[in-house]
Scaffold this active site. Structure first.
Site, PDB file in Angstrom:
ATOM      1  N   GLU A 175       0.810  -1.233   0.000  1.00  0.00           N
ATOM      2  CA  GLU A 175       0.000   0.000   0.000  1.00  0.00           C
ATOM      3  C   GLU A 175       0.840   1.278   0.000  1.00  0.00           C
ATOM      4  OE1 GLU A 175      -2.768  -0.421   3.262  1.00  0.00           O
ATOM      5  OE2 GLU A 175      -3.467  -2.363   2.538  1.00  0.00           O
ATOM      6  N   ASN A 218       1.942  -5.267  -3.095  1.00  0.00           N
ATOM      7  CA  ASN A 218       0.537  -5.573  -2.782  1.00  0.00           C
ATOM      8  C   ASN A 218      -0.232  -4.287  -2.494  1.00  0.00           C
ATOM      9  OD1 ASN A 218      -1.518  -7.614  -2.046  1.00  0.00           O
ATOM     10  ND2 ASN A 218      -1.254  -6.906   0.066  1.00  0.00           N
ATOM     11  N   HIS A 254     -10.718  -6.088  -1.971  1.00  0.00           N
ATOM     12  CA  HIS A 254     -11.750  -5.880  -0.940  1.00  0.00           C
ATOM     13  C   HIS A 254     -12.911  -5.154  -1.618  1.00  0.00           C
ATOM     14  CE1 HIS A 254      -9.171  -7.141   2.343  1.00  0.00           C
ATOM     15  NE2 HIS A 254      -8.239  -6.318   1.944  1.00  0.00           N
ATOM     16  N   GLU A 283      -6.356 -10.709  -0.863  1.00  0.00           N
ATOM     17  CA  GLU A 283      -7.153 -10.458   0.349  1.00  0.00           C
ATOM     18  C   GLU A 283      -8.642 -10.419   0.016  1.00  0.00           C
ATOM     19  OE1 GLU A 283      -5.678  -6.989   2.480  1.00  0.00           O
ATOM     20  OE2 GLU A 283      -3.596  -7.534   2.079  1.00  0.00           O
ATOM     21  N   ASP A 285     -12.403 -10.319  -0.340  1.00  0.00           N
ATOM     22  CA  ASP A 285     -13.682 -10.404   0.365  1.00  0.00           C
ATOM     23  C   ASP A 285     -14.665  -9.510  -0.365  1.00  0.00           C
ATOM     24  OD1 ASP A 285     -12.769  -7.913   1.363  1.00  0.00           O
ATOM     25  OD2 ASP A 285     -12.459  -8.673   3.392  1.00  0.00           O
TER      26      ASP A 285
HETATM   27  O1  9MR Z   1      -7.545  -7.896   8.674  1.00  0.00           O
HETATM   28  C1  9MR Z   1      -6.591  -7.080   9.321  1.00  0.00           C
HETATM   29  C2  9MR Z   1      -7.167  -6.548  10.637  1.00  0.00           C
HETATM   30  O2  9MR Z   1      -7.341  -7.613  11.545  1.00  0.00           O
HETATM   31  C3  9MR Z   1      -6.264  -5.495  11.192  1.00  0.00           C
HETATM   32  O3  9MR Z   1      -6.870  -4.921  12.332  1.00  0.00           O
HETATM   33  C4  9MR Z   1      -5.973  -4.447  10.158  1.00  0.00           C
HETATM   34  C5  9MR Z   1      -5.045  -3.401  10.716  1.00  0.00           C
HETATM   35  O4  9MR Z   1      -4.655  -2.476   9.767  1.00  0.00           O
HETATM   36  O5  9MR Z   1      -5.391  -5.050   9.005  1.00  0.00           O
HETATM   37  C6  9MR Z   1      -6.256  -5.940   8.402  1.00  0.00           C
HETATM   38  O6  9MR Z   1      -5.672  -6.456   7.236  1.00  0.00           O
HETATM   39  C7  9MR Z   1      -5.349  -5.499   6.220  1.00  0.00           C
HETATM   40  C8  9MR Z   1      -4.156  -6.022   5.483  1.00  0.00           C
HETATM   41  O7  9MR Z   1      -3.108  -6.288   6.381  1.00  0.00           O
HETATM   42  C9  9MR Z   1      -3.698  -5.042   4.412  1.00  0.00           C
HETATM   43  N1  9MR Z   1      -4.782  -4.704   3.529  1.00  0.00           N
HETATM   44  C10 9MR Z   1      -5.999  -4.266   4.155  1.00  0.00           C
HETATM   45  C11 9MR Z   1      -6.452  -5.319   5.184  1.00  0.00           C
HETATM   46  C12 9MR Z   1      -7.804  -4.947   5.742  1.00  0.00           C
HETATM   47  O8  9MR Z   1      -7.713  -3.774   6.486  1.00  0.00           O
END
Ligand code: 9MR
Length: 463
Positions: A175, A218, A254, A283, A285
């Site tokens: 990101e 990513n 997402h 990722e 969903d």
């Molecule tokens: O799913 C993850 C969540 O449990 C955490 O609290 C969050 C913190 O930033 O990150 C989520 O996963 C993220 C991933 O690492 C990067 N892309 C976005 C995902 C959803 O927020």
């Protein structure tokens, strides 16, 4: 026990291939079993896998899930993971704040728990993530440029060395680009202090640390062709032309109603693949429910299968209740680990077998929706769209009831019969009976003798 193993990993400083070898041995066993099973089938009988991981493997891909270490004590969580998935991504356990909470002090126990579980089941592991502005401990954000550079390189080297030979793909940088139309890099401690070059430096350091891991960039909101994905595309193109080591691009995917599956999703995956990198859906969903959600999931899977360098798909969690967006019920299993229509759509898109109408297959069958396509004084053309549910169908049938003196004078793309009153028309599929899960077709008819009331279209039945 973990301490001994961790020590051995760190001390050896060399490849510890047991995990990969074990996975390879397990894959070979699976291949052998598959061959045996195929040989045992009567000739002409199609073999179809009945889990996500097995169906994806038959297409040469992995099917993974984000896993949280704190759920590994929950029996149905573990059995669903073990049965359905062939790859895992630690959801939070490999992030900077988890593995290096204070400078130079590494803590791998939670992440090791997930890696050990995966290895014990022959699953692959995606590493997520090395350099990211979020979940970054405050000691990192506080460093000046020189210190930050060495902290970043040390972090990458230590973490990748610990897991050397055990991770199939690493999200090296996550990101780093802004949303919106600027195409600019996102402000972060790395960007602000080290400039654009931090991404290249991170990839070069990563290659040196574990030459066998695939190195991925990513990001999210890069799933279709847009300013942000164009900026990532330009970076990857530049890296490839200059020999900066990058092997893959991760598309987080997402999706929800504000950010739906883009219509150019496949084309976007393909243009990155054409640069000479693998693409992975990292990722996935999709918020929603029922047939609409199932259709979107099926389309995402079909897009990946249509791109030969799309090597695998990871969904961002197992049951809805543990999703980071739990209220949007975006995953393939409900809170009680029942398979949702989206699950069946994914399995079917992967070429696996689902039992239409069987237990746990809500949404199988078809739906019929009516629209008036054209209207004139005294008549109209009606159109009925048939959409398969979460399983493929091979024929469909719908009743259309008219109010006299309205009369159907012609029908196309369907085969009609009438009841004795002449008011109820049953339309069965002809050439267009075979529909993939979530796919649609339509039939039409012309009515004379009035325009109101509109026809009543009954429930769709499928076989
Ligand atoms: O799913 C993850 C969540 O449990 C955490 O609290 C969050 C913190 O930033 O990150 C989520 O996963 C993220 C991933 O690492 C990067 N892309 C976005 C995902 C959803 O927020």
């Amino acid at each position: 026990m973990r301490m001994i193993r961790t020590g051995a990993r760190a001390a050896s400083g060399s490849c510890r291939p047991h995990g990969r070898l074990r996975a390879a041995a397990s894959a070979a066993t699976t291949a052998l079993l598959t061959l045996t099973a195929l040989a045992a089938l009567p000739q002409g009988t199609a073999h179809a896998a009945d889990t996500l991981g097995a169906a994806a493997a038959e297409k040469g891909r992995y099917f993974g899930a984000a896993v949280a270490a704190n759920h590994l004590g929950e029996a149905p969580y573990v059995s669903t993971l073990n049965t359905e998935f062939s790859s895992v991504t630690p959801e939070n356990e490999m992030k900077w704040d988890a593995v290096e909470p204070s400078r130079g002090s590494f803590s791998f126990s939670r992440a090791d728990q997930i890696v050990n579980h995966a290895q014990s089941r022959g699953m692959d592991v995606r590493g997520h993530t090395l350099v990211w502005h979020s979940q970054l401990p405050s000691w990192v954000s506080g460093l000046g440029a020189t210190d930050l550079r060495s902290a970043m390189n040390n972090h990458i080297t230590q973490v990748m060395t610990h897991y050397k030979g055990e991770i199939h793909s690493w999200d090296v940088v996550n990101e780093a680009f802004q949303d919106g139309s600027s195409g600019a890099r996102r402000s972060s401690p790395f960007q602000d202090r080290l400039g654009d070059g931090f991404i290249e430096e991170a990839f070069r350091t990563a290659r040196a640390a574990d030459p066998n891991a695939k190195l991925c960039y990513n990001d999210y909101n890069t799933d279709g062709v847009n300013a942000k994905s164009n900026a990532v595309y330009a970076m990857v193109k530049d890296f490839k032309s200059r020999g900066v080591p990058i092997d893959c691009v991760g598309f987080q995917s997402h999706f929800n109603s504000n950010s739906p599956v883009p219509s150019d999703y496949r084309a976007n995956l393909q243009r990155f693949a054409d640069l000479g990198v693998d693409v992975q859906i990292t990722e996935l969903d999709i918020e929603g429910s029922g047939t609409a959600q199932a259709t979107d999931y099926g389309n995402v899977v079909r897009a990946c299968l249509a791109v030969s360098r799309c090597t695998g798909i990871t969904v961002w969690g197992i049951p809805d209740k543990y999703s980071w967006r739990a209220s949007g019920t975006p995953l393939l299993f409900d809170d009680n680990y029942n398979k949702k229509p989206a699950y069946h759509a994914v399995l079917s898109a992967l070429g696996g077998s689902t039992e239409p109408g069987g237990p746990g297959t809500p949404g199988a069958g078809c739906t019929a929706t009516y629209t008036t396509a054209e209207q004139w004084s005294g008549g109209y053309n009606g159109k009925v769209t048939i959409t398969a549910g979460s399983s493929p169908i091979s024929s469909w049938s719908v009743n259309v009831t008219l109010t006299a003196p309205q009369k159907v004078v012609s029908v196309w793309n369907g085969s009609p019969t009438w009841d004795s009153s002449g008011n109820v028309m049953t339309v069965k599929s002809g050439w267009n009976g075979t529909l993939a899960a979530g796919a649609s077709t339509s039939f039409g008819f012309t009515v004379n003798g009035g325009t109101a009331p509109p026809p009543q279209v009954g429930a769709c039945t499928a076989a």
